[in-house]
Design a protein around this motif. Structure first.
Motif, PDB file in Angstrom:
ATOM      1  N   PRO A  28       0.806  -1.231   0.000  1.00 19.78           N
ATOM      2  CA  PRO A  28       0.000   0.000   0.000  1.00 19.78           C
ATOM      3  C   PRO A  28       0.836   1.275   0.000  1.00 19.78           C
ATOM      4  CG  PRO A  28       0.052  -0.925   2.205  1.00 19.78           C
ATOM      5  CD  PRO A  28       0.780  -1.907   1.314  1.00 19.78           C
ATOM      6  N   VAL A  29       1.647   1.457  -1.047  1.00 17.60           N
ATOM      7  CA  VAL A  29       2.394   2.706  -1.198  1.00 17.60           C
ATOM      8  C   VAL A  29       1.394   3.826  -1.496  1.00 17.60           C
ATOM      9  CG1 VAL A  29       4.509   1.556  -1.939  1.00 17.60           C
ATOM     10  CG2 VAL A  29       2.795   2.233  -3.645  1.00 17.60           C
ATOM     11  N   LYS A  30       1.877   5.055  -1.562  1.00 16.69           N
ATOM     12  CA  LYS A  30       0.973   6.207  -1.715  1.00 16.69           C
ATOM     13  C   LYS A  30       0.152   6.123  -2.992  1.00 16.69           C
ATOM     14  CE  LYS A  30       3.934   9.266   1.028  1.00 16.69           C
ATOM     15  NZ  LYS A  30       4.937   8.199   1.338  1.00 16.69           N
ATOM     16  N   ASN A  31       0.728   5.661  -4.083  1.00 12.58           N
ATOM     17  CA  ASN A  31      -0.029   5.521  -5.327  1.00 12.58           C
ATOM     18  C   ASN A  31      -1.196   4.558  -5.169  1.00 12.58           C
ATOM     19  OD1 ASN A  31       1.567   7.276  -6.908  1.00 12.58           O
ATOM     20  ND2 ASN A  31       3.033   5.649  -7.353  1.00 12.58           N
ATOM     21  N   VAL A  32      -0.946   3.435  -4.535  1.00  8.41           N
ATOM     22  CA  VAL A  32      -1.987   2.427  -4.339  1.00  8.41           C
ATOM     23  C   VAL A  32      -3.054   2.931  -3.375  1.00  8.41           C
ATOM     24  CG1 VAL A  32      -2.460   0.095  -3.477  1.00  8.41           C
ATOM     25  CG2 VAL A  32      -0.449   0.511  -4.908  1.00  8.41           C
ATOM     26  N   ALA A  33      -2.627   3.628  -2.325  1.00 11.07           N
ATOM     27  CA  ALA A  33      -3.583   4.183  -1.370  1.00 11.07           C
ATOM     28  C   ALA A  33      -4.496   5.206  -2.049  1.00 11.07           C
ATOM     29  CB  ALA A  33      -2.844   4.822  -0.199  1.00 11.07           C
ATOM     30  N   LEU A  34      -3.916   6.032  -2.940  1.00 14.60           N
ATOM     31  CA  LEU A  34      -4.721   7.007  -3.673  1.00 14.60           C
ATOM     32  C   LEU A  34      -5.713   6.309  -4.593  1.00 14.60           C
ATOM     33  CD1 LEU A  34      -5.285   9.959  -4.499  1.00 14.60           C
ATOM     34  CD2 LEU A  34      -3.473   9.723  -6.213  1.00 14.60           C
ATOM     35  N   LEU A  35      -5.254   5.267  -5.282  1.00 18.60           N
ATOM     36  CA  LEU A  35      -6.145   4.510  -6.146  1.00 18.60           C
ATOM     37  C   LEU A  35      -7.283   3.883  -5.346  1.00 18.60           C
ATOM     38  CD1 LEU A  35      -7.058   3.047  -8.694  1.00 18.60           C
ATOM     39  CD2 LEU A  35      -5.264   1.343  -8.294  1.00 18.60           C
ATOM     40  N   ALA A  36      -6.965   3.319  -4.197  1.00 16.86           N
ATOM     41  CA  ALA A  36      -7.996   2.687  -3.369  1.00 16.86           C
ATOM     42  C   ALA A  36      -9.052   3.698  -2.945  1.00 16.86           C
ATOM     43  CB  ALA A  36      -7.355   2.038  -2.146  1.00 16.86           C
ATOM     44  N   ALA A  37      -8.619   4.881  -2.528  1.00 16.98           N
ATOM     45  CA  ALA A  37      -9.563   5.896  -2.057  1.00 16.98           C
ATOM     46  C   ALA A  37     -10.398   6.467  -3.200  1.00 16.98           C
ATOM     47  CB  ALA A  37      -8.804   7.012  -1.342  1.00 16.98           C
ATOM     48  N   GLN A  38      -9.730   6.859  -4.286  1.00 15.30           N
ATOM     49  CA  GLN A  38     -10.447   7.456  -5.409  1.00 15.30           C
ATOM     50  C   GLN A  38     -11.301   6.423  -6.143  1.00 15.30           C
ATOM     51  OE1 GLN A  38     -10.441  10.848  -6.543  1.00 15.30           O
ATOM     52  NE2 GLN A  38      -9.676  11.045  -4.448  1.00 15.30           N
ATOM     53  N   GLY A  39     -10.772   5.208  -6.266  1.00 19.19           N
ATOM     54  CA  GLY A  39     -11.544   4.157  -6.912  1.00 19.19           C
ATOM     55  C   GLY A  39     -12.805   3.829  -6.146  1.00 19.19           C
ATOM     56  N   GLN A  40     -12.708   3.781  -4.833  1.00 23.54           N
ATOM     57  CA  GLN A  40     -13.890   3.517  -4.011  1.00 23.54           C
ATOM     58  C   GLN A  40     -14.904   4.641  -4.149  1.00 23.54           C
ATOM     59  OE1 GLN A  40     -14.544   0.588  -2.160  1.00 23.54           O
ATOM     60  NE2 GLN A  40     -16.547   1.594  -2.329  1.00 23.54           N
ATOM     61  N   ALA A  41     -14.413   5.881  -4.234  1.00 19.40           N
ATOM     62  CA  ALA A  41     -15.318   7.010  -4.422  1.00 19.40           C
ATOM     63  C   ALA A  41     -16.074   6.896  -5.744  1.00 19.40           C
ATOM     64  CB  ALA A  41     -14.531   8.321  -4.378  1.00 19.40           C
ATOM     65  N   LEU A  42     -15.397   6.449  -6.782  1.00 16.25           N
ATOM     66  CA  LEU A  42     -16.053   6.267  -8.076  1.00 16.25           C
ATOM     67  C   LEU A  42     -17.098   5.159  -8.014  1.00 16.25           C
ATOM     68  CD1 LEU A  42     -16.251   6.850 -11.130  1.00 16.25           C
ATOM     69  CD2 LEU A  42     -14.420   5.178 -11.469  1.00 16.25           C
ATOM     70  N   LEU A  43     -16.728   4.024  -7.425  1.00 11.33           N
ATOM     71  CA  LEU A  43     -17.664   2.900  -7.361  1.00 11.33           C
ATOM     72  C   LEU A  43     -18.872   3.213  -6.480  1.00 11.33           C
ATOM     73  CD1 LEU A  43     -15.240  -0.161  -7.045  1.00 11.33           C
ATOM     74  CD2 LEU A  43     -16.134   0.932  -9.107  1.00 11.33           C
ATOM     75  N   SER A  44     -18.671   4.071  -5.495  1.00 13.92           N
ATOM     76  CA  SER A  44     -19.744   4.392  -4.555  1.00 13.92           C
ATOM     77  C   SER A  44     -20.578   5.588  -4.984  1.00 13.92           C
ATOM     78  CB  SER A  44     -19.159   4.666  -3.162  1.00 13.92           C
ATOM     79  OG  SER A  44     -18.402   3.575  -2.696  1.00 13.92           O
ATOM     80  N   ALA A  45     -20.202   6.244  -6.056  1.00 13.15           N
ATOM     81  CA  ALA A  45     -20.932   7.430  -6.501  1.00 13.15           C
ATOM     82  C   ALA A  45     -22.372   7.064  -6.844  1.00 13.15           C
ATOM     83  CB  ALA A  45     -20.243   8.052  -7.717  1.00 13.15           C
ATOM     84  N   PRO A  46     -23.324   7.932  -6.507  1.00 19.62           N
ATOM     85  CA  PRO A  46     -24.738   7.624  -6.793  1.00 19.62           C
ATOM     86  C   PRO A  46     -24.987   7.503  -8.288  1.00 19.62           C
ATOM     87  CG  PRO A  46     -24.475   9.913  -6.112  1.00 19.62           C
ATOM     88  CD  PRO A  46     -23.162   9.240  -5.855  1.00 19.62           C
ATOM     89  N   GLN A  47     -25.932   6.662  -8.638  1.00 23.85           N
ATOM     90  CA  GLN A  47     -26.204   6.409 -10.048  1.00 23.85           C
ATOM     91  C   GLN A  47     -26.753   7.627 -10.772  1.00 23.85           C
ATOM     92  OE1 GLN A  47     -28.369   2.905 -11.081  1.00 23.85           O
ATOM     93  NE2 GLN A  47     -26.751   1.532 -10.410  1.00 23.85           N
ATOM     94  N   ARG A  48     -27.254   8.605 -10.018  1.00 29.20           N
ATOM     95  CA  ARG A  48     -27.720   9.818 -10.698  1.00 29.20           C
ATOM     96  C   ARG A  48     -26.554  10.578 -11.341  1.00 29.20           C
ATOM     97  NH1 ARG A  48     -28.243  11.190  -5.245  1.00 29.20           N
ATOM     98  NH2 ARG A  48     -26.898  12.906  -4.541  1.00 29.20           N
ATOM     99  N   LEU A  49     -25.315  10.291 -10.848  1.00 25.34           N
ATOM    100  CA  LEU A  49     -24.135  10.811 -11.536  1.00 25.34           C
ATOM    101  C   LEU A  49     -23.824   9.868 -12.692  1.00 25.34           C
ATOM    102  CD1 LEU A  49     -21.874  11.771  -8.486  1.00 25.34           C
ATOM    103  CD2 LEU A  49     -23.270  13.302  -9.887  1.00 25.34           C
TER     104      LEU A  49
END
Length: 238
Positions: A7-28
């Motif tokens: 979990p280097v910084k690149n991977v941690a950023l991907l995990a956080a941003q990727g989760q935000a994308l997957l969790s975004a409401p479908q109205r987006l």
């Protein structure tokens, strides 16, 4: 070498941003994602880890692809959809399966695709119709190509850039991957040679392990490594 994702910084950023994308409401409804950066920084490894973790589909683009049909045929194979004769049938089958299963799609080496208007439009159609995240992975220059189309660029909800590792990342990778204890001076020498490149660091650690095995030791420092190996990592002068 241990076979784990660190979990280097690149991977941690991907995990956080990727989760935000997957969790975004479908109205987006516009839910495209971008992962980009120079070669050797761990994009493919990090992306594969994230894709597996979230049961995503994963397709690798090829340099020879010039039309939407090449992309759609590859996605059909990944989704185990029978090949259809017409593009609109393939597209509808893909959209239906993505929607039904609720699984995102990763397209690696997307640099080969985004310069073609028809392929960009097809990616947008897939995402719009399925309302599922589609994440493109490519080299650093892919962002400039995407920005040539405002309609395409405006649909990206996340932008994850992989950067060179810092020394803290290098130490974390060393401690978690390398099965030999590596001294600070040896790691600093490797880091200087690798210039923060993940691939060069991990390959250098493998060489350190080889030298340690030849000496039958469980720890390596700079003096010991140079005495056995000279000033070389990966067969190139450090």
């Amino acid at each position: 070498m241990r076979n784990i994702t660190v979990p280097v910084k690149n991977v941690a950023l991907l995990a956080a941003q990727g989760q935000a994308l997957l969790s975004a409401p479908q109205r987006l409804t516009h839910r495209l994602g971008l992962i980009h950066g120079d070669t050797g920084l761990g994009k493919t490894t990090g992306t594969a880890w994230f894709a597996i973790k979230h049961s995503a589909y994963y397709v690798r683009a090829m340099a020879a692809w010039r039309t939407p049909s090449a992309l759609l045929r590859s996605i059909c194979r990944e989704l185990e959809i029978p090949r259809r004769r017409y593009l609109d049938d393939m597209l509808n089958d893909i959209v239906n399966k993505l929607s039904m299963e609720g699984r995102p799609l990763f397209i690696d080496e997307a640099d080969y695709l985004v310069r073609f208007d028809d392929i960009r439009d097809t990616i947008m159609d897939m995402q719009d119709m399925s309302v599922m995240p589609i994440i493109l992975v490519g080299m650093k220059g892919i962002k400039n190509e995407i920005k040539k189309s405002d309609k395409f660029d405006n649909r990206f909800l996340i932008d994850v850039e992989f950067n060179a590792l810092d020394m803290d990342d290098a130490r974390l990778i060393t401690d978690q991957l390398c099965e030999v204890q590596v001294s600070d001076d040896l790691l600093a020498d490797l880091y200087k040679f690798a210039r923060g490149n993940t691939r060069r660091i991990t390959t250098g650690l493998y060489r350190i392990e080889q030298v340690a095995a030849s000496l039958d030791v469980t720890s390596m420092d700079l003096a010991k490594f140079r005495e056995a190996r000279g000033t070389y990592f990966l067969g190139v002068a450090a």
